[in-house]
Design a protein around this motif. Structure first.
Motif, PDB file in Angstrom:
ATOM      1  N   LEU A   1       0.844  -1.192   0.000  1.00  0.00           N
ATOM      2  CA  LEU A   1       0.000   0.000   0.000  1.00  0.00           C
ATOM      3  C   LEU A   1       0.877   1.238   0.000  1.00  0.00           C
ATOM      4  O   LEU A   1       1.856   1.313   0.750  1.00  0.00           O
ATOM      5  CB  LEU A   1      -0.872  -0.012   1.269  1.00  0.00           C
TER       6      LEU A   1
ATOM      7  N   SER B   1       0.484   5.772  -0.781  1.00  0.00           N
ATOM      8  CA  SER B   1      -0.514   6.836  -0.810  1.00  0.00           C
ATOM      9  C   SER B   1      -0.172   7.919  -1.804  1.00  0.00           C
ATOM     10  O   SER B   1       0.994   8.214  -2.044  1.00  0.00           O
ATOM     11  CB  SER B   1      -0.633   7.490   0.572  1.00  0.00           C
TER      12      SER B   1
ATOM     13  N   TRP C   1     -11.743   6.057   3.034  1.00  0.00           N
ATOM     14  CA  TRP C   1     -10.563   5.225   2.798  1.00  0.00           C
ATOM     15  C   TRP C   1     -10.780   4.658   1.405  1.00  0.00           C
ATOM     16  O   TRP C   1     -11.591   3.765   1.191  1.00  0.00           O
ATOM     17  CB  TRP C   1     -10.486   4.122   3.840  1.00  0.00           C
TER      18      TRP C   1
ATOM     19  N   THR D   1      -9.021   3.125  -2.158  1.00  0.00           N
ATOM     20  CA  THR D   1      -7.839   2.576  -2.812  1.00  0.00           C
ATOM     21  C   THR D   1      -8.170   2.220  -4.251  1.00  0.00           C
ATOM     22  O   THR D   1      -9.327   1.968  -4.606  1.00  0.00           O
ATOM     23  CB  THR D   1      -7.299   1.317  -2.096  1.00  0.00           C
TER      24      THR D   1
ATOM     25  N   ARG E   1      -6.216  -0.085  -7.673  1.00  0.00           N
ATOM     26  CA  ARG E   1      -5.156  -1.047  -7.976  1.00  0.00           C
ATOM     27  C   ARG E   1      -5.048  -1.226  -9.486  1.00  0.00           C
ATOM     28  O   ARG E   1      -5.975  -0.905 -10.231  1.00  0.00           O
ATOM     29  CB  ARG E   1      -5.412  -2.376  -7.275  1.00  0.00           C
TER      30      ARG E   1
ATOM     31  N   GLU F   1      -1.739  -1.536  -3.805  1.00  0.00           N
ATOM     32  CA  GLU F   1      -2.841  -0.590  -3.952  1.00  0.00           C
ATOM     33  C   GLU F   1      -2.326   0.817  -3.664  1.00  0.00           C
ATOM     34  O   GLU F   1      -1.350   0.995  -2.941  1.00  0.00           O
ATOM     35  CB  GLU F   1      -3.966  -0.904  -2.966  1.00  0.00           C
TER      36      GLU F   1
ATOM     37  N   THR G   1      -3.610   4.393  -2.080  1.00  0.00           N
ATOM     38  CA  THR G   1      -4.633   5.074  -1.290  1.00  0.00           C
ATOM     39  C   THR G   1      -4.730   6.510  -1.773  1.00  0.00           C
ATOM     40  O   THR G   1      -3.715   7.186  -1.929  1.00  0.00           O
ATOM     41  CB  THR G   1      -4.250   5.082   0.206  1.00  0.00           C
TER      42      THR G   1
END
Length: 132
Positions: free
Chosen positions: A5, A7, A39, A41, A43, A51, A53
């Motif tokens: 993950l 961001s 929240w 995400t 992909r 992913e 965010t």
């Protein structure tokens, strides 16, 4: 250790979700209300576990960082593509504004564009045989 993950700071989460899915072609992931924000995400449609965010820039430090990168022409992140010129053409057809057209940077080809949410993003094509 794995990257699962990461961001990207955005100025409008809904606009970012639409851009990253409808324009760039990422798949929606999580979309969970968290107070006044979400929240969210996305992909890659090409597979993999990682992913991104779409983080709101509500924190003043995040907003300052985001604005400073943009003003200096520095991409907040980079995405690998198989063919930077083909991806450049595809994204331009979708209305994406590039600040740097496909350019050779040593053995790598890169291009930079605005994501409409306060960021510059880089796409890059690694040298032949090094895609991953």
């Amino acid at each position: 250790m794995r990257i699962k993950l990461t961001s990207v700071i955005v100025d409008d989460q809904q606009k970012a979700l639409e851009f990253y899915t409808q324009v760039l072609g990422f798949l929606p992931g999580q979309d969970v209300p968290v107070g006044e924000y979400r929240w969210i995400t996305v992909r890659s449609a090409e597979g993999g576990d990682a992913e991104v965010t779409l983080e709101p820039n509500a924190n003043p430090a995040a907003r300052t960082y985001q604005e400073a990168l943009f003003e200096q022409g520095i991409p907040i992140t980079a995405f690998e593509v198989d063919d930077v010129r083909a991806e450049h053409a595809r994204l331009r057809q979708r209305g994406v504004q590039f600040t740097m057209p496909p350019t050779e940077a040593g053995p790598v080809a890169i291009a930079v564009f605005a994501d409409t949410c306060g960021n510059l993003l880089q796409i890059y094509q690694p040298p032949a045989g090094e895609a991953g």
